[in-house]
Scaffold this active site. Structure first.
Site, short mmCIF file in Angstrom:
data_model
loop_
_atom_site.label_atom_id
_atom_site.label_comp_id
_atom_site.label_asym_id
_atom_site.label_seq_id
_atom_site.Cartn_x
_atom_site.Cartn_y
_atom_site.Cartn_z
N THR A 1 58.71 -15.80 -31.94
CA THR A 1 58.09 -14.72 -32.71
C THR A 1 56.59 -14.63 -32.49
OG1 THR A 1 58.10 -13.71 -34.92
CG2 THR A 1 57.60 -16.07 -34.80
N LYS A 2 55.99 -15.71 -31.97
CA LYS A 2 54.54 -15.75 -31.80
C LYS A 2 54.05 -14.78 -30.72
CE LYS A 2 53.74 -19.15 -34.77
NZ LYS A 2 52.87 -19.03 -35.94
N ASP A 3 54.97 -14.31 -29.87
CA ASP A 3 54.55 -13.31 -28.87
C ASP A 3 53.90 -12.11 -29.54
OD1 ASP A 3 55.75 -14.98 -27.06
OD2 ASP A 3 57.31 -13.56 -26.43
#
Length: 457
Positions: free
Chosen positions: A47-49
């Site tokens: 999700t950090k993208d």
């Protein structure tokens, strides 16, 4: 070419629009539907993208990041991967500071993507000059034309999830979501999604997964930042010893702590029962649903966000030896051989019936052991332990010169290598602190009470 297939100009355009997948076998005891927002479908597998790209683009827009610049970030790995994607496409150099509890896989992947890695100690406070926070700041000050995104306090982090993740979940559930559950680290995911969902429906409950050793839960409930809550833990990606600006506590309804062991075992369960190969924090997030299922009704709809992919944890939670070393694996199927495998290559220490007690004391001191089998003609005929020796020496200091056979107690029980733990652990009593394991071909080894505690604790 399939005309319905979307074509992207670069990898960054593939970020977002991850699927919502119903959990079935693992959620049979949950009274309502539970759906997973599976974020490893992002190109960087987490999700950090989303927030990594948002931080970069916002910095480009306002001039904090200039062409040819260097991005410097403290990361547990996933934000670094998102930044690595952006750096590769946009032509920036990337330096990541990471603490030494992060998996080797994360570090290797970042290096493969062109990042330079600084490994920093975990067990230091945030303000310590060697912490991964401090090292990142120092490098930012030293390196010209560098940009320190600082995912903890950079509000572009939570804005990314307000603009993308929250709307996706709302649309995918057709507005029927009643509970959102996610692990909390920097706080960007939970706060951004919560802000969007609560604007749509203020009654939606937001639950954060915390870990033991983190300050979040107590601070949320009492407003007290308690340093006594801070200690080392194993779970990666959630919990903090600081209060990141991205955590909006007013939007979070409750925090629930999940143990390191439960988080690891639940991640493995999700893989085996749902085919979802997930990261450590996914197990913790689902653990919150399990632990709080008594608060759910049949009419509820839960969405739990799974942060990242299990490939970054192959050497840890998906490695049986790593799990066993930490006492995380269930012991139901263990047999005696499992308790001696790690040291079975070493000789079994023993003492002859005719040797002086001083020899036994020397062996115990040299090898840090507390008991020895006593042998005569390669047959086990008795045992010595530190309590027996201490009692004898207190009563008569000259007992050090007596023979082992004069002070020995009953021999240790002998079990076969295939004896189940449920059977041989009953042999440990106040008077018996070890058992011998017959490994075949005349070979024996010992299981002590400490070995049993280490494996079963």
């Amino acid at each position: 070419m399939n005309p319905s297939k979307k074509v992207f100009d670069n990898i960054l355009q593939a970020i977002g629009n991850t699927p919502l997948i119903r959990l079935n076998r693992v959620a049979q005891d949950i009274p309502c539907p539970v759906y997973a927002k599976v974020e490893y479908f992002n190109p960087g597998h987490s999700t950090k993208d989303r927030m990594a790209l948002k931080m970069i683009e916002d910095a480009e827009r306002d001039g904090r990041l200039k062409p040819g610049g260097t991005i410097i970030e403290c990361t547990s790995g996933n934000t670094g991967m998102g930044l690595a994607l952006a750096a590769a496409v946009k032509g920036y150099k990337l330096i990541c500071t990471m603490n030494d509890k992060q998996s080797k896989e994360k570090m290797d992947i970042l290096r493969a993507m062109g990042a330079e890695i600084y490994v920093c100690p975990t067990n230091v406070p945030p303000e310590h000059p060697d912490s991964y926070y401090s090292v990142a700041r120092r490098l930012n000050q030293q390196i010209p034309n560098s940009f320190f995104p600082n995912q903890y306090d950079n509000l572009s982090n939570r804005q990314a999830h307000y603009e993308t993740t929250g709307p996706e979940i709302w649309e995918q559930t057709e507005g029927k979501i009643t509970h959102f559950v996610v692990g909390v680290g920097t706080g960007g995911t939970i706060s951004g999604v919560a802000k969007y969902l609560k604007e749509k429906n203020p009654d939606i409950k937001i639950w954060g997964a915390d870990t033991y050793g983190s300050v979040f839960k107590k601070y949320h409930e009492t407003g007290i930042f308690d340093n006594n809550e801070i200690y080392s833990y194993i779970t990666e990606g959630i919990g903090e010893d600081i209060l990141p600006a991205n955590v909006d506590f007013s939007l979070i309804d409750l925090f629930e702590k999940v143990t390191d062991r439960d988080g690891a075992l639940l991640a493995r369960e999700l893989a085996k029962k749902e085919g979802l190969f997930l990261g450590y924090s996914a197990g913790s997030a689902f653990g919150v649903v399990r632990q709080l299922k008594h608060l759910l009704k049949p009419t509820d709809l839960v969405v739990v966000l799974f942060h990242d992919h299990g490939s970054r944890y192959v050497g840890k939670i998906y490695n049986d030896d790593w799990m066993r070393e930490r006492g995380f694996l269930p012991q139901n199927n263990k047999v005696a051989k499992d308790f001696v495998d790690r040291h079975s290559r070493l000789p079994l220490l023993r003492i002859g019936v005719g040797e002086p007690v001083s020899n036994a004391i020397r062996l115990m001191r040299k090898y840090s052991i507390s008991q020895l089998p006593v042998v005569k003609d390669d047959t086990f005929i008795g045992s010595l332990d530190e309590r027996t020796l201490l009692d004898a020496l207190i009563e008569d200091p000259s007992a050090v010169d007596r023979l082992a056979g004069e002070l020995m107690r009953k021999p240790f029980p002998i079990v076969e290598a295939t004896t189940p733990v449920e059977e041989f652990r009953q042999l440990f009593t106040a008077d018996c602190g070890a058992v011998l394991v017959h490994l075949g071909d005349g070979e024996y080894h010992i299981i002590t009470r400490n070995d049993l505690i280490a494996q079963l604790g």
